[in-house]
Design an enzyme around this catalytic site. Structure first.
Site, PDB file in Angstrom:
ATOM      1  N   SER A   1      -5.524 -14.077  -6.714  1.00  0.00           N
ATOM      2  CA  SER A   1      -4.807 -12.974  -7.704  1.00  0.00           C
ATOM      3  C   SER A   1      -5.743 -12.893  -8.920  1.00  0.00           C
ATOM      4  CB  SER A   1      -3.357 -13.891  -8.250  1.00  0.00           C
ATOM      5  OG  SER A   1      -3.632 -15.099  -9.003  1.00  0.00           O
TER       6      SER A   1
ATOM      7  N   THR B   1      -1.717 -13.875 -11.839  1.00  0.00           N
ATOM      8  CA  THR B   1      -2.476 -13.875 -13.024  1.00  0.00           C
ATOM      9  C   THR B   1      -2.636 -15.197 -13.636  1.00  0.00           C
ATOM     10  OG1 THR B   1      -1.557 -11.713 -13.802  1.00  0.00           O
ATOM     11  CG2 THR B   1      -2.381 -12.955 -15.542  1.00  0.00           C
TER      12      THR B   1
ATOM     13  N   THR C   1      -6.846 -11.230 -14.099  1.00  0.00           N
ATOM     14  CA  THR C   1      -5.847 -10.787 -12.895  1.00  0.00           C
ATOM     15  C   THR C   1      -6.543  -9.706 -11.984  1.00  0.00           C
ATOM     16  OG1 THR C   1      -3.604 -10.235 -12.103  1.00  0.00           O
ATOM     17  CG2 THR C   1      -4.488  -9.090 -14.021  1.00  0.00           C
TER      18      THR C   1
ATOM     19  N   ARG D   1      -4.828   1.884 -11.742  1.00  0.00           N
ATOM     20  CA  ARG D   1      -3.650   1.018 -12.396  1.00  0.00           C
ATOM     21  C   ARG D   1      -3.981   0.142 -13.125  1.00  0.00           C
ATOM     22  NH1 ARG D   1      -1.255  -4.090 -12.439  1.00  0.00           N
ATOM     23  NH2 ARG D   1       1.049  -4.150 -12.772  1.00  0.00           N
TER      24      ARG D   1
ATOM     25  N   THR E   1       2.538 -13.618 -17.268  1.00  0.00           N
ATOM     26  CA  THR E   1       2.197 -13.310 -15.939  1.00  0.00           C
ATOM     27  C   THR E   1       3.590 -12.650 -15.223  1.00  0.00           C
ATOM     28  OG1 THR E   1       3.077 -15.197 -14.735  1.00  0.00           O
ATOM     29  CG2 THR E   1       0.816 -15.147 -15.489  1.00  0.00           C
ATOM     30  N   GLY E   2       3.456 -11.623 -14.100  1.00  0.00           N
ATOM     31  CA  GLY E   2       4.513 -11.226 -13.614  1.00  0.00           C
ATOM     32  C   GLY E   2       4.488  -9.574 -13.657  1.00  0.00           C
TER      33      GLY E   2
END
Ligand code: ASP
Length: 313
Positions: A47, A170, A188, A198, A221-222
């Site tokens: 990640s 991340t 990340t 992106r 994170t997420g």
């Protein structure tokens, strides 16, 4: 005041080094960058950095940021290709350019000018995961019907027994020295199979990272698009500024995400530290942890995050 380091659980490979830097009188920024660099170099973490999962075209693109709580200095990079040291490059942006965020080709160019090592970030293991969701035999057609493909990929991941870990993630670090000086950092490879170019929340100051010595710091994170739209990290620090505890600030910012209309809504995790050195962390998912190490502890502790249930419908 004691030195302290707070991190997302995948920061375990870097937390001792961060603590050692603080212990020997180094800055909280150096502690953050060193710790993030160790995670970026970890081939087992798909990640972050080297061996991160790639975008829809099979290219690894990294996002990162660092912020210093005195003077609100910040630097970040987005969609960086070919260099694993995204956090260090963010520090160079902060120190050497009159800018905050550099992306894409400009970020790679700047990495080369800074003397960072070029490398192929895509490992065989990450390539295999990426290919498992690719259906087109013609690489030039990979982006056709991107939105529909993304929906299918997200739906299939939920039931894919091979993907035991979510295909995103991340690393977050927040360090505070004995004088109370705070630095925060995020790194990340973003969402796997994302559209090329992106950029998520990690390099966006105020979204995935915010730090102000007067009140505290927060990192995320997420699903980055949620933190971008709700300015989650900045919100947490502002709630503390207006007198809320770190616990209430984390909880309120996560609950705020319930207002977002987002068909791709998924988990959000935050870690925070108030100016007095109190850490706290929350997640919209249950069973999540974070790690913590302060002066006097022989090793880091893994702590539960508060589960803040949010209805995304
Ligand atoms: N926040 C990251 C992004 O949106 C991904 C993650 O933490 O899962 O790029």
């Amino acid at each position: 005041m004691k030195n302290k380091v707070v991190a997302s659980s995948n920061g375990s490979v870097g937390i001792a080094a961060a603590h050692e830097i603080l212990h020997s009188g180094g800055t909280s920024l150096d502690a953050v960058v060193t710790a993030l660099s160790l995670v970026e170099a970890n081939p087992d973490d798909h990640s972050v950095g080297y061996s991160g999962l790639p975008n829809m075209l099979g290219e690894v693109e990294l996002d990162a940021s660092v912020m210093v709580g005195i003077g609100l200095r910040a630097g970040s990079v987005g969609a960086l290709r070919g260099y694993q040291d995204a956090a260090l490059l963010s520090k160079h942006v902060m120190d050497s350019l009159p800018h905050v965020l550099i992306v894409g080709e400009g970020a790679s160019r700047f990495a080369s000018e800074c003397g960072l090592d070029f490398c192929d970030l895509l490992t065989e293991e990450a390539r295999t995961v990426w290919q498992s969701k690719m259906s087109s035999a013609d690489p030039d057609r990979e982006l056709d019907g991107f939105l529909e493909r993304m929906r299918e990929i997200v739906a299939s991941i939920a039931t894919d027994p091979q993907l035991v870990e979510p295909p995103h993630g991340t690393v977050n670090f927040i360090c505070q020295d004995r004088e109370g000086r705070i630095a925060s950092g995020v790194s990340t490879s973003g969402w796997a199979w994302k559209y090329p170019g992106r950029v998520g929340d990690s390099p966006i100051i105020g979204a995935g990272n915010y730090c102000d010595d007067r009140y505290g710091a927060a990192t995320c994170t997420g699903r980055g698009e949620m933190a971008q739209r709700a300015c989650t990290a900045h919100s947490i620090v502002m709630f503390m500024r207006f007198g809320e505890s770190v616990e209430t600030s984390v909880r309120t910012a996560l609950r705020d995400l319930g207002a977002l209309d987002d068909p791709f809504a998924s988990e959000m995790n935050v870690i925070a530290l108030d100016a007095a050195g109190k850490p706290y962390a929350g997640s919209t998912a249950s069973g999540k942890t974070y790690i913590y190490l302060e002066e006097g502890m022989s090793e880091f502790a893994e702590m539960d995050r508060e589960h803040v249930a949010v209805d995304f419908d």
